[in-house]
Write a protein that holds these residues in place. Structure first.
Motif, PDB file in Angstrom:
ATOM      1  N   GLN A 130       0.632  -2.084  27.297  1.00  0.00           N
ATOM      2  CA  GLN A 130       0.802  -0.844  26.556  1.00  0.00           C
ATOM      3  C   GLN A 130       2.237  -0.318  26.661  1.00  0.00           C
ATOM      4  O   GLN A 130       2.917  -0.556  27.654  1.00  0.00           O
ATOM      5  CB  GLN A 130      -0.172   0.205  27.104  1.00  0.00           C
ATOM      6  N   PRO A 131       2.693   0.401  25.625  1.00  0.00           N
ATOM      7  CA  PRO A 131       4.011   1.046  25.712  1.00  0.00           C
ATOM      8  C   PRO A 131       4.036   2.026  26.886  1.00  0.00           C
ATOM      9  O   PRO A 131       3.007   2.601  27.242  1.00  0.00           O
ATOM     10  CB  PRO A 131       4.133   1.782  24.373  1.00  0.00           C
ATOM     11  N   ARG A 132       5.201   2.189  27.458  1.00  0.00           N
ATOM     12  CA  ARG A 132       5.340   3.065  28.621  1.00  0.00           C
ATOM     13  C   ARG A 132       6.441   4.073  28.374  1.00  0.00           C
ATOM     14  O   ARG A 132       7.562   3.710  28.020  1.00  0.00           O
ATOM     15  CB  ARG A 132       5.662   2.217  29.847  1.00  0.00           C
ATOM     16  N   ARG A 133       6.120   5.351  28.556  1.00  0.00           N
ATOM     17  CA  ARG A 133       7.073   6.426  28.317  1.00  0.00           C
ATOM     18  C   ARG A 133       8.192   6.371  29.348  1.00  0.00           C
ATOM     19  O   ARG A 133       7.982   6.053  30.512  1.00  0.00           O
ATOM     20  CB  ARG A 133       6.349   7.772  28.397  1.00  0.00           C
ATOM     21  N   GLY A 134       9.401   6.711  28.890  1.00  0.00           N
ATOM     22  CA  GLY A 134      10.547   6.748  29.792  1.00  0.00           C
ATOM     23  C   GLY A 134      10.462   7.906  30.769  1.00  0.00           C
ATOM     24  O   GLY A 134       9.742   8.888  30.536  1.00  0.00           O
ATOM     25  N   ALA A 135      11.203   7.803  31.837  1.00  0.00           N
ATOM     26  CA  ALA A 135      11.175   8.840  32.879  1.00  0.00           C
ATOM     27  C   ALA A 135      11.970  10.070  32.437  1.00  0.00           C
ATOM     28  O   ALA A 135      12.890   9.983  31.618  1.00  0.00           O
ATOM     29  CB  ALA A 135      11.761   8.291  34.177  1.00  0.00           C
ATOM     30  N   ASP A 136      11.584  11.219  32.969  1.00  0.00           N
ATOM     31  CA  ASP A 136      12.363  12.441  32.752  1.00  0.00           C
ATOM     32  C   ASP A 136      13.617  12.411  33.635  1.00  0.00           C
ATOM     33  O   ASP A 136      13.604  11.819  34.710  1.00  0.00           O
ATOM     34  CB  ASP A 136      11.533  13.677  33.084  1.00  0.00           C
ATOM     35  N   VAL A 137      14.674  13.029  33.159  1.00  0.00           N
ATOM     36  CA  VAL A 137      15.953  13.034  33.867  1.00  0.00           C
ATOM     37  C   VAL A 137      16.348  14.486  34.162  1.00  0.00           C
ATOM     38  O   VAL A 137      16.198  15.360  33.308  1.00  0.00           O
ATOM     39  CB  VAL A 137      17.060  12.348  33.032  1.00  0.00           C
TER      40      VAL A 137
END
Length: 384
Positions: A130-137
């Protein structure tokens, strides 16, 4: 793909290994075939691409001990047992429609077909990670008082995780490809029972990625991510407060496998101003006035932030601490309007009085001797 297709497929034949092959032998054979038929090594060869898909599908099942056991049992029951799909009736044989077996209820009995039993096994074989959301910065920026009031565009240099350039984010060595994690089946999470509740947590086998890398990329060591430094121009809205946290959607780390990027959170610090202060959308300033101005009243001139001064009427008998208001001279609001400038009056008492000023003050004291400003205080104290 239907349950029938999976049962009739011989995954051992696809990999070219015997049915009693060890896990090590299966893995070794898969790596060899994957390198041989990988799409990167066979540009434009559709047959090689289909062969690579079949190899990956077979390895996904046979590399997992539990799924391999379920697959062997299913093939033994349906492919090599006493049932003969579509065969003629007779002793030891049955006319049998394989499609009926994997369909829903039969004969109106309301019971689910055996496809429901083995659906979990069969359907997982073709599931993609599954696609994976990027991390918050998170980052910080310091603005001047004026920039915070009027808004500003500032450069921010950030270091965040981005797809590895060498492996394009797959985490796998060139010529190889990752496989779907058999534990979480590509979702990156697993459910863990807690009494009447089921809690989801990151899969430990793939560390939440949903994929297993057998031959890691030498640069990212299989993570598929690498540190990336970038500078971007960020617009800080007008009227931002000190210590305020601003969210910029989609400006964080890039996602994996087409996932959405994370968000950027900017904590704003605002430098103090030598003259002006801040109270919500209003600016504040303290303006000194002389005793005669406070007593007799008049017009006083007041500075504004980044604009011409304004004149305000000071009423007679103005007490120390009186607040006047200059409308529309404050900080910018979200709707584009501006707050007010709150002007606090500070009566200045001279430290040294001489000459005519001293004579005038002594005369004033004699003229107002009967006006005791503390009389009411003492009356109230006695009454208490």
């Amino acid at each position: 793909m239907s349950g029938k297709d999976y049962v009739e497929k011989d995954y051992y034949k696809v990999l070219g290994v015997p049915k009693d092959a060890s896990a090590t032998e299966i893995k070794k054979t898969y790596r060899k075939l994957a390198r041989e038929f990988h799409p990167d090594a066979n540009k434009g060869d559709t047959k090689a691409e289909e062969r690579f898909k079949d190899i990956s599908e077979a390895y996904d099942v046979l590399s997992d001990e539990k799924r391999r056991k379920e697959y062997d049992e299913a093939r033994s029951l349906f492919a090599n047992g006493g049932f003969r799909p579509g065969g003629p009736g007779g002793t030891g044989s049955y006319s049998f429609d394989f499609g009926d077996l994997f369909s829903g209820s039969q004969g109106g009995g309301g019971q689910g077909g055996l496809g429901d039993v083995f659906g979990g096994l069969f359907n997982r074989g073709g599931r993609q990670a599954q696609p994976r959301r990027g991390a918050d910065v998170e980052t910080e920026v310091t603005l001047s008082f004026e920039e915070a009031v009027d808004g500003a565009t500032v450069p921010l240099r950030m270091t965040s995780q981005a797809p590895c350039r060498l492996c394009n984010g797959t985490g796998a060595k060139a010529g190889t490809t990752p496989r779907v994690c058999p534990t979480c089946v590509g979702s990156g999470t697993v459910s863990r029972g807690q009494g009447a509740f089921a809690l989801s947590e990151p899969c430990r086998d793939c560390r939440g990625r949903g994929m297993i890398v057998d031959d890691p990329c030498p640069d990212c060591h299989g993570s598929g991510r690498a540190s990336s430094a970038r500078t971007m121009q960020v617009r800080i809205p007008a009227g931002v407060q000190d210590a305020q946290r601003i969210r910029l959607k989609g400006k964080g780390a890039q996602g994996e496998r087409g996932g959405q990027p994370g968000d950027l959170y900017v904590t704003v610090h605002v430098d103090a101003h030598p003259v002006f202060g801040r109270k919500g959308d209003n600016l504040t300033v303290t303006v000194p006035v002389t005793f005669p101005e406070a007593a007799l009243g008049g017009t006083i001139e007041v500075p504004t932030l980044n604009g011409p001064s304004v004149k305000l009427k000071l009423p007679p008998g103005s007490a120390n601490g009186l607040t006047l208001r200059a409308r529309g001279k404050g900080a910018t609001r979200k709707d584009g309007t501006r707050g007010d400038l709150l002007v606090t009056v500070e009566v200045v008492v001279p430290q040294h009085v001489t000459g005519d000023a001293l004579t005038a003050l002594e005369q004033y004291r004699e003229a107002t001797a009967s006006d005791d400003p503390r009389a009411a205080l003492f009356r109230a104290a006695k009454g208490a």
